[in-house]
Design a protein around this motif. Structure first.
Motif, PDB file in Angstrom:
ATOM      1  N   TRP A   1       5.387   1.569  -0.399  1.00 39.76           N
ATOM      2  CA  TRP A   1       4.378   2.504   0.124  1.00 39.76           C
ATOM      3  C   TRP A   1       4.600   3.904  -0.449  1.00 39.76           C
ATOM      4  O   TRP A   1       3.683   4.554  -0.944  1.00 39.76           O
ATOM      5  CB  TRP A   1       4.442   2.534   1.647  1.00 39.76           C
ATOM      6  N   SER A   2       5.840   4.353  -0.398  1.00 39.75           N
ATOM      7  CA  SER A   2       6.175   5.698  -0.852  1.00 39.75           C
ATOM      8  C   SER A   2       5.861   5.887  -2.343  1.00 39.75           C
ATOM      9  O   SER A   2       5.270   6.894  -2.738  1.00 39.75           O
ATOM     10  CB  SER A   2       7.657   5.960  -0.583  1.00 39.75           C
ATOM     11  N   GLU A   3       6.255   4.922  -3.158  1.00 45.88           N
ATOM     12  CA  GLU A   3       6.029   5.030  -4.597  1.00 45.88           C
ATOM     13  C   GLU A   3       4.543   4.973  -4.948  1.00 45.88           C
ATOM     14  O   GLU A   3       4.077   5.719  -5.805  1.00 45.88           O
ATOM     15  CB  GLU A   3       6.794   3.939  -5.331  1.00 45.88           C
ATOM     16  N   LEU A   4       3.799   4.096  -4.293  1.00 51.47           N
ATOM     17  CA  LEU A   4       2.368   3.999  -4.579  1.00 51.47           C
ATOM     18  C   LEU A   4       1.603   5.209  -4.033  1.00 51.47           C
ATOM     19  O   LEU A   4       0.654   5.675  -4.656  1.00 51.47           O
ATOM     20  CB  LEU A   4       1.793   2.707  -4.017  1.00 51.47           C
ATOM     21  N   ALA A   5       2.010   5.720  -2.890  1.00 53.65           N
ATOM     22  CA  ALA A   5       1.333   6.884  -2.303  1.00 53.65           C
ATOM     23  C   ALA A   5       1.428   8.089  -3.232  1.00 53.65           C
ATOM     24  O   ALA A   5       0.515   8.915  -3.280  1.00 53.65           O
ATOM     25  CB  ALA A   5       1.920   7.212  -0.943  1.00 53.65           C
ATOM     26  N   ALA A   6       2.509   8.175  -3.997  1.00 56.48           N
ATOM     27  CA  ALA A   6       2.705   9.305  -4.899  1.00 56.48           C
ATOM     28  C   ALA A   6       1.694   9.319  -6.048  1.00 56.48           C
ATOM     29  O   ALA A   6       1.400  10.383  -6.589  1.00 56.48           O
ATOM     30  CB  ALA A   6       4.130   9.274  -5.456  1.00 56.48           C
ATOM     31  N   VAL A   7       1.153   8.148  -6.412  1.00 54.59           N
ATOM     32  CA  VAL A   7       0.216   8.097  -7.547  1.00 54.59           C
ATOM     33  C   VAL A   7      -1.167   7.573  -7.167  1.00 54.59           C
ATOM     34  O   VAL A   7      -2.075   7.554  -7.999  1.00 54.59           O
ATOM     35  CB  VAL A   7       0.784   7.226  -8.699  1.00 54.59           C
ATOM     36  N   SER A   8      -1.329   7.161  -5.932  1.00 50.11           N
ATOM     37  CA  SER A   8      -2.594   6.559  -5.501  1.00 50.11           C
ATOM     38  C   SER A   8      -3.739   7.558  -5.560  1.00 50.11           C
ATOM     39  O   SER A   8      -3.627   8.691  -5.097  1.00 50.11           O
ATOM     40  CB  SER A   8      -2.459   6.023  -4.075  1.00 50.11           C
ATOM     41  N   ARG A   9      -4.843   7.105  -6.128  1.00 46.50           N
ATOM     42  CA  ARG A   9      -6.040   7.953  -6.207  1.00 46.50           C
ATOM     43  C   ARG A   9      -7.045   7.601  -5.124  1.00 46.50           C
ATOM     44  O   ARG A   9      -7.941   8.370  -4.834  1.00 46.50           O
ATOM     45  CB  ARG A   9      -6.671   7.816  -7.579  1.00 46.50           C
ATOM     46  N   ILE A  10      -6.908   6.407  -4.568  1.00 45.74           N
ATOM     47  CA  ILE A  10      -7.813   5.970  -3.498  1.00 45.74           C
ATOM     48  C   ILE A  10      -6.948   5.495  -2.332  1.00 45.74           C
ATOM     49  O   ILE A  10      -6.543   4.338  -2.276  1.00 45.74           O
ATOM     50  CB  ILE A  10      -8.761   4.854  -3.992  1.00 45.74           C
ATOM     51  N   PRO A  11      -6.646   6.394  -1.396  1.00 45.25           N
ATOM     52  CA  PRO A  11      -5.745   6.054  -0.280  1.00 45.25           C
ATOM     53  C   PRO A  11      -6.200   4.846   0.541  1.00 45.25           C
ATOM     54  O   PRO A  11      -5.370   4.166   1.144  1.00 45.25           O
ATOM     55  CB  PRO A  11      -5.741   7.325   0.568  1.00 45.25           C
ATOM     56  N   THR A  12      -7.485   4.551   0.545  1.00 41.37           N
ATOM     57  CA  THR A  12      -7.992   3.406   1.302  1.00 41.37           C
ATOM     58  C   THR A  12      -7.343   2.101   0.844  1.00 41.37           C
ATOM     59  O   THR A  12      -7.149   1.185   1.635  1.00 41.37           O
ATOM     60  CB  THR A  12      -9.528   3.302   1.130  1.00 41.37           C
ATOM     61  N   TYR A  13      -6.999   2.013  -0.451  1.00 41.33           N
ATOM     62  CA  TYR A  13      -6.433   0.794  -1.008  1.00 41.33           C
ATOM     63  C   TYR A  13      -4.914   0.724  -0.858  1.00 41.33           C
ATOM     64  O   TYR A  13      -4.302  -0.292  -1.189  1.00 41.33           O
ATOM     65  CB  TYR A  13      -6.788   0.651  -2.485  1.00 41.33           C
ATOM     66  N   LEU A  14      -4.303   1.789  -0.385  1.00 43.73           N
ATOM     67  CA  LEU A  14      -2.845   1.846  -0.310  1.00 43.73           C
ATOM     68  C   LEU A  14      -2.231   0.694   0.501  1.00 43.73           C
ATOM     69  O   LEU A  14      -1.254   0.088   0.042  1.00 43.73           O
ATOM     70  CB  LEU A  14      -2.407   3.200   0.247  1.00 43.73           C
ATOM     71  N   PRO A  15      -2.780   0.320   1.665  1.00 41.64           N
ATOM     72  CA  PRO A  15      -2.165  -0.802   2.391  1.00 41.64           C
ATOM     73  C   PRO A  15      -2.180  -2.121   1.615  1.00 41.64           C
ATOM     74  O   PRO A  15      -1.157  -2.812   1.555  1.00 41.64           O
ATOM     75  CB  PRO A  15      -3.010  -0.900   3.668  1.00 41.64           C
ATOM     76  N   VAL A  16      -3.295  -2.479   1.009  1.00 39.73           N
ATOM     77  CA  VAL A  16      -3.364  -3.757   0.295  1.00 39.73           C
ATOM     78  C   VAL A  16      -2.488  -3.726  -0.961  1.00 39.73           C
ATOM     79  O   VAL A  16      -1.817  -4.713  -1.279  1.00 39.73           O
ATOM     80  CB  VAL A  16      -4.822  -4.167  -0.025  1.00 39.73           C
ATOM     81  N   LEU A  17      -2.453  -2.604  -1.647  1.00 39.57           N
ATOM     82  CA  LEU A  17      -1.607  -2.504  -2.841  1.00 39.57           C
ATOM     83  C   LEU A  17      -0.131  -2.515  -2.459  1.00 39.57           C
ATOM     84  O   LEU A  17       0.684  -3.136  -3.145  1.00 39.57           O
ATOM     85  CB  LEU A  17      -1.960  -1.248  -3.643  1.00 39.57           C
ATOM     86  N   THR A  18       0.202  -1.872  -1.363  1.00 34.32           N
ATOM     87  CA  THR A  18       1.585  -1.896  -0.879  1.00 34.32           C
ATOM     88  C   THR A  18       2.006  -3.321  -0.540  1.00 34.32           C
ATOM     89  O   THR A  18       3.110  -3.754  -0.890  1.00 34.32           O
ATOM     90  CB  THR A  18       1.742  -0.984   0.353  1.00 34.32           C
ATOM     91  N   SER A  19       1.134  -4.053   0.130  1.00 31.00           N
ATOM     92  CA  SER A  19       1.441  -5.432   0.475  1.00 31.00           C
ATOM     93  C   SER A  19       1.686  -6.272  -0.775  1.00 31.00           C
ATOM     94  O   SER A  19       2.651  -7.040  -0.848  1.00 31.00           O
ATOM     95  CB  SER A  19       0.295  -6.022   1.310  1.00 31.00           C
ATOM     96  N   ARG A  20       0.827  -6.116  -1.766  1.00 33.41           N
ATOM     97  CA  ARG A  20       0.989  -6.879  -3.019  1.00 33.41           C
ATOM     98  C   ARG A  20       2.276  -6.514  -3.736  1.00 33.41           C
ATOM     99  O   ARG A  20       3.015  -7.390  -4.191  1.00 33.41           O
ATOM    100  CB  ARG A  20      -0.193  -6.624  -3.949  1.00 33.41           C
ATOM    101  N   LEU A  21       2.529  -5.197  -3.870  1.00 37.10           N
ATOM    102  CA  LEU A  21       3.728  -4.760  -4.579  1.00 37.10           C
ATOM    103  C   LEU A  21       4.984  -5.199  -3.839  1.00 37.10           C
ATOM    104  O   LEU A  21       5.933  -5.699  -4.453  1.00 37.10           O
ATOM    105  CB  LEU A  21       3.717  -3.235  -4.757  1.00 37.10           C
ATOM    106  N   ALA A  22       5.016  -5.049  -2.530  1.00 39.33           N
ATOM    107  CA  ALA A  22       6.198  -5.453  -1.755  1.00 39.33           C
ATOM    108  C   ALA A  22       6.433  -6.958  -1.890  1.00 39.33           C
ATOM    109  O   ALA A  22       7.576  -7.394  -2.052  1.00 39.33           O
ATOM    110  CB  ALA A  22       6.023  -5.058  -0.289  1.00 39.33           C
ATOM    111  N   ARG A  23       5.376  -7.757  -1.832  1.00 35.33           N
ATOM    112  CA  ARG A  23       5.527  -9.213  -1.993  1.00 35.33           C
ATOM    113  C   ARG A  23       6.085  -9.541  -3.380  1.00 35.33           C
ATOM    114  O   ARG A  23       6.978 -10.383  -3.523  1.00 35.33           O
ATOM    115  CB  ARG A  23       4.196  -9.927  -1.767  1.00 35.33           C
ATOM    116  N   GLN A  24       5.561  -8.863  -4.415  1.00 37.57           N
ATOM    117  CA  GLN A  24       6.052  -9.105  -5.775  1.00 37.57           C
ATOM    118  C   GLN A  24       7.528  -8.734  -5.886  1.00 37.57           C
ATOM    119  O   GLN A  24       8.324  -9.468  -6.477  1.00 37.57           O
ATOM    120  CB  GLN A  24       5.232  -8.307  -6.781  1.00 37.57           C
ATOM    121  N   ARG A  25       7.883  -7.600  -5.310  1.00 31.49           N
ATOM    122  CA  ARG A  25       9.278  -7.167  -5.386  1.00 31.49           C
ATOM    123  C   ARG A  25      10.209  -8.086  -4.604  1.00 31.49           C
ATOM    124  O   ARG A  25      11.315  -8.385  -5.053  1.00 31.49           O
ATOM    125  CB  ARG A  25       9.408  -5.737  -4.865  1.00 31.49           C
TER     126      ARG A  25
END
Length: 197
Positions: free
Chosen positions: A29-53
């Motif tokens: 969440w922290s890393e994506l929030a730093a570069v996110s241009r559309i905060p609305t997508y932050l939860p779904v992108l965080t979920s995907r990135l965390a699952r991948q990691r």
């Protein structure tokens, strides 16, 4: 964020503790929030990135069994070359390879001309996003291909590395990006053939 932690803890129960999941979700969440241009997508992108990691960490630690070779494509922004190479590898060897991409300094979005160039080949990049490079994805990879990230890309013993000198598509017109796409396709095809895929 609590819902993401709850969902991933449930999905990965027995592989990771809730605390391990929480740490990865919070870092993602922290890393994506730093570069996110559309905060609305932050939860779904965080979920995907965390699952991948978490999946990568599980593979690297032997908690999750790899069934196919793991390829990691890395460039600086994870908005062009590494995304194209990863998409081409997944497209050319579906089910026979697992592909990840990451950036040493990721941007907020994929290069729109890159999206257009791959769409011409029937490859859809609308669901991908730039991801920060993490140790777990490096440790899980069998082959790591770097493009232009130099010393910022980690090197681990026992991994196969390739450094591809491929032009950066940033700011280039579609004609140049098509040439970059075609060069990447040729290199990816050679790599897949070398891996007997």
């Amino acid at each position: 964020m609590p819902k993401i932690i709850e969902d991933l803890s449930y999905a990965l129960d027995g592989t990771f503790t809730a605390e391990e999941v929480r740490e990865v979700v919070e870092a993602s969440w922290s890393e994506l929030a730093a570069v996110s241009r559309i905060p609305t997508y932050l939860p779904v992108l965080t979920s995907r990135l965390a699952r991948q990691r978490l999946t990568a960490a599980g593979q690297a630690d032997g908690r999750i069994v790899k069934t196919v070779p793991e390829l990691l494509f890395v460039c600086v922004h994870n908005a062009g070359r590494s995304q194209m190479a990863a998409a081409l590898a997944a497209h050319l060897a579906p089910g026979r390879v697992h592909v990840r991409s990451a950036g040493s300094a990721p941007t907020g979005e994929i290069n729109s001309v890159v999206v257009e160039a791959l769409a011409e080949r029937g490859i859809d990049l609308r669901e991908v996003f730039p991801k920060p490079l993490s140790d777990d994805v490096v440790r899980a990879a069998d082959v790591i291909v770097t493009m232009g990230c130099g010393d910022s890309c980690p090197v681990l013993p026992g991994k196969r590395y390739e450094d591809w000198d491929v032009a950066d598509p940033a700011g280039q017109p579609i004609e140049v990006v098509r040439d970059i796409r075609d060069e990447l396709q040729a290199r990816v095809t050679t790599l897949l053939r070398d891996l007997a895929l």
